[in-house]
Write an enzyme that holds these catalytic residues in place. Structure first.
Site, mmCIF file in Angstrom:
data_model
loop_
_atom_site.group_PDB
_atom_site.id
_atom_site.type_symbol
_atom_site.label_atom_id
_atom_site.label_comp_id
_atom_site.label_asym_id
_atom_site.label_seq_id
_atom_site.Cartn_x
_atom_site.Cartn_y
_atom_site.Cartn_z
ATOM 1 N N CYS A 30 -20.709 -12.395 -6.715
ATOM 2 C CA CYS A 30 -21.019 -11.472 -7.819
ATOM 3 C C CYS A 30 -20.991 -12.116 -9.196
ATOM 4 O O CYS A 30 -22.013 -12.173 -9.868
ATOM 5 C CB CYS A 30 -20.058 -10.289 -7.777
ATOM 6 S SG CYS A 30 -20.081 -9.448 -6.201
ATOM 7 N N LYS A 32 -23.547 -14.993 -10.007
ATOM 8 C CA LYS A 32 -24.916 -14.463 -9.974
ATOM 9 C C LYS A 32 -25.158 -13.478 -11.132
ATOM 10 O O LYS A 32 -26.188 -13.527 -11.801
ATOM 11 C CB LYS A 32 -25.107 -13.749 -8.627
ATOM 12 C CG LYS A 32 -26.431 -13.075 -8.423
ATOM 13 C CD LYS A 32 -26.498 -12.367 -7.083
ATOM 14 C CE LYS A 32 -25.955 -10.964 -7.212
ATOM 15 N NZ LYS A 32 -26.399 -10.001 -6.236
ATOM 16 N N ASP A 86 -30.752 -0.568 8.749
ATOM 17 C CA ASP A 86 -30.919 -1.992 8.478
ATOM 18 C C ASP A 86 -32.058 -2.519 9.342
ATOM 19 O O ASP A 86 -32.277 -2.043 10.445
ATOM 20 C CB ASP A 86 -29.619 -2.757 8.768
ATOM 21 C CG ASP A 86 -29.589 -4.104 8.070
ATOM 22 O OD1 ASP A 86 -28.910 -4.215 7.036
ATOM 23 O OD2 ASP A 86 -30.255 -5.049 8.550
ATOM 24 N N PHE A 111 -18.493 -0.727 -8.087
ATOM 25 C CA PHE A 111 -17.519 -1.622 -8.720
ATOM 26 C C PHE A 111 -16.498 -2.075 -7.676
ATOM 27 O O PHE A 111 -15.294 -2.052 -7.905
ATOM 28 C CB PHE A 111 -16.834 -0.923 -9.904
ATOM 29 C CG PHE A 111 -17.807 -0.438 -10.953
ATOM 30 C CD1 PHE A 111 -18.385 -1.337 -11.840
ATOM 31 C CD2 PHE A 111 -18.168 0.892 -11.025
ATOM 32 C CE1 PHE A 111 -19.306 -0.907 -12.792
ATOM 33 C CE2 PHE A 111 -19.083 1.341 -11.977
ATOM 34 C CZ PHE A 111 -19.656 0.437 -12.862
ATOM 35 N N LEU A 112 -17.003 -2.414 -6.499
ATOM 36 C CA LEU A 112 -16.128 -2.753 -5.373
ATOM 37 C C LEU A 112 -15.768 -4.228 -5.408
ATOM 38 O O LEU A 112 -16.630 -5.066 -5.645
ATOM 39 C CB LEU A 112 -16.857 -2.464 -4.056
ATOM 40 C CG LEU A 112 -17.513 -1.096 -3.927
ATOM 41 C CD1 LEU A 112 -18.402 -1.060 -2.684
ATOM 42 C CD2 LEU A 112 -16.456 -0.010 -3.860
ATOM 43 N N LYS A 121 -11.715 -16.169 -2.792
ATOM 44 C CA LYS A 121 -10.508 -15.456 -3.232
ATOM 45 C C LYS A 121 -9.817 -14.933 -1.969
ATOM 46 O O LYS A 121 -10.409 -14.969 -0.885
ATOM 47 C CB LYS A 121 -10.864 -14.334 -4.199
ATOM 48 C CG LYS A 121 -11.669 -13.217 -3.581
ATOM 49 C CD LYS A 121 -11.736 -12.034 -4.511
ATOM 50 C CE LYS A 121 -12.147 -10.796 -3.747
ATOM 51 N NZ LYS A 121 -12.206 -9.611 -4.556
ATOM 52 N N GLU A 128 -14.602 -7.482 -3.269
ATOM 53 C CA GLU A 128 -14.536 -7.936 -1.887
ATOM 54 C C GLU A 128 -13.078 -8.034 -1.473
ATOM 55 O O GLU A 128 -12.228 -8.460 -2.258
ATOM 56 C CB GLU A 128 -15.184 -9.316 -1.744
ATOM 57 C CG GLU A 128 -16.631 -9.216 -1.372
ATOM 58 C CD GLU A 128 -17.235 -10.581 -1.139
ATOM 59 O OE1 GLU A 128 -16.751 -11.313 -0.270
ATOM 60 O OE2 GLU A 128 -18.201 -10.892 -1.846
#
Ligand code: UGA
Length: 445
Positions: free
Chosen positions: A263, A266, A30, A152-153, A323, A155
């Site tokens: 997600c 957007k 990073d 396909f994760l 959520k 949060e």
């Protein structure tokens, strides 16, 4: 295997710990030195169930390394995952600056074959641009492959989702890349999890098409919930009855205040733009977006109908995260609700198990908007409780204690977490979504 992950955000970190857990050695790169410093000590910048524990375990076992030196990261392995951000640009199109930047870095520093894998969500055919950029900026003629392997994760359960996928999708253009993926994902294939090998364009599309479809399901059930309120049917029963049909399924048919997060909003917007660029008018998705945003307006109307005058009312609010099980408030319905209630001059008493610090950045602690570390404390003197996020601790809350702490036992629930009959028996004035008959603005209980 040795793996490099570029980008230590939520997708990158989950990918890093996930592959380490599968027995690989992973270097996470990073640009932010402070982030890398903290991560090297096992401190995660995000709240994600199980992430910190796994991070610390694999750092100790020397299976995860962190660096802000991109050259070192690229030299570490032949398998490079791109997990950088692809935020929403001004027009709704994905902003791919970070993807281009990372591609240039790879081109500049690669000295041997690399498999470069898009994991971040990108518009269809982004892989062609990544390939072009690498070819343009590479110093030598080094062989490389581009692939797409969307995540396909969810949060809050990202680590669990990584370790327990429904399917793995990879889009490749060469046998060499295909074989690398087969080795990489062999532990899952052995467990019988489908590995779908397709083209990069199809893989890129699968991601956007999946998220958009789930958003359609949510907006659809929310519209049906409106109908339920008109005719006096219970949306939860309707969803259950629909959900037993295997072709429909029960998941993502939970009516409420609509979707938020980093997600769906957007990705739905980006998918509309992608279609538009191809001359396709994806009106269906435009409507999905519209329905989703109108949930907030309708919920505010419900609050006003229940409370009449908002000014100077003491209103407790449970749930700020978009959520449960996350501290993420991006595109959270709570933002619009709190903004409107602030405008209407309510005295707000806010509580969320994880998201309060993030929320304070938008709505600082003030005389009229106060934060509480205890959910029952937030209820003291409240003339209404509004529920925006369905955290388990709210579902399991002591209803008698709620009532005892409040000045008036009025609950307006945006997530349908309590059974209306129980609430009636307990003496609450309880409003939820699609479960009471509404006629011309009056709510019949
Ligand atoms: C979503 C997808 O579920 C993941 O598969 C995908 O990988 C991820 O986006 C991504 O693109 O990275 P996420 O945004 O973390 O995951 O959250 P979800 O659990 O899907 O919930 C999204 C929103 O829909 C939340 O605001 C939730 O409250 C809402 N929702 C969900 C409903 O209103 N009703 C439902 O029945 C389900």
């Amino acid at each position: 295997m040795k793996i490099t992950v570029i980008g230590a955000g939520y997708v990158g970190l989950t990918t890093t710990v996930g592959f380490a857990e599968l027995g690989n050695e992973v270097t996470s790169v990073d640009r932010l030195p402070l982030k890398i410093e903290k991560l090297s000590k096992g401190i995660s910048p995000i709240f994600e169930t199980g992430l910190s524990e796994m991070l610390q375990k694999h750092i100790k076992q020397n299976k995860i390394h962190f660096t802000d030196n991109i050259e070192k990261g690229i030299a570490f392995s032949e398998v490079i995952f791109l997990c950088v951000g692809t935020p929403q640009g001004d027009t709704g199109k994905a902003d791919l600056c970070q993807i281009e930047e990372a591609s240039k870095d790879i081109a500049k520093h690669m000295k041997s074959y690399k498999l470069i894998i898009e994991k971040s969500t990108v518009p269809v055919n982004t892989h062609q641009w990544v390939k072009r950029v690498i070819k343009r900026y590479a110093k030598e003629n080094i062989e490389f492959d581009i692939a797409s392997n969307p995540e396909f994760l969810k949060e809050g359960s990202a680590v669990y989702d990584f370790m327990n996928p429904d399917r793995i999708v990879v889009g490749v253009e060469s046998d060499r890349a295909r074989e690398i993926f087969k080795r990489l994902y062999n532990p899952f294939v052995e467990k019988g999890i489908p590995l779908i090998i397709t083209t990069p364009s199809a893989a890129e599309l699968i991601k956007h098409a999946s998220n958009s479809f789930l958003a359609i399901k949510i907006s659809y059930i929310n519209m049906v919930s409106e109908l339920c309120e008109k005719v006096g049917a219970n949306i939860d029963m309707v969803a259950e009855g629909m959900g037993y049909d295997k072709r429909i399924g029960r998941a993502f048919l939970q009516a409420g205040i609509g979707y938020g997060g980093s997600c769906f909003p957007k990705d739905v917007k980006a998918f509309i733009k992608i279609a538009e660029e191809q001359g396709i008018d994806f009106k269906l998705l435009e409507e999905v977006e519209k329905i989703n945003l109108s949930r907030r307006v309708k919920f505010l109307k419900k609050i006003k109908e229940a409370l009449w005058i908002i000014k100077d009312k003491n209103i407790a609010l449970w749930g700020l995260a978009f959520k449960p099980d996350t501290d993420d408030i991006r595109e959270a319905p709570s933002i619009d609700i709190v903004r409107e209630l602030e405008k209407a001059k309510a005295n707000l008493r806010l509580y969320d198990p994880q998201a309060m610090e993030n929320f304070k950045d938008i709505f600082p602690d003030s005389k009229h908007t106060r934060y509480f570390n205890d959910k029952y404390e937030a209820l003291k003197g409240a003339e209404a409780l509004i529920i925006i996020t369905e955290w388990d601790e709210f579902i399991e809350a002591d209803l008698d204690k709620i009532k005892d702490n409040m000045k008036l036992p009025i609950i307006i629930d945006g997530r349908n977490i309590y059974p209306p009959q129980v609430m009636k028996e307990k003496g609450f004035e309880y409003y939820s979504i699609g479960r009471e008959k509404i006629n011309n603005g009056d709510i019949w209980k």
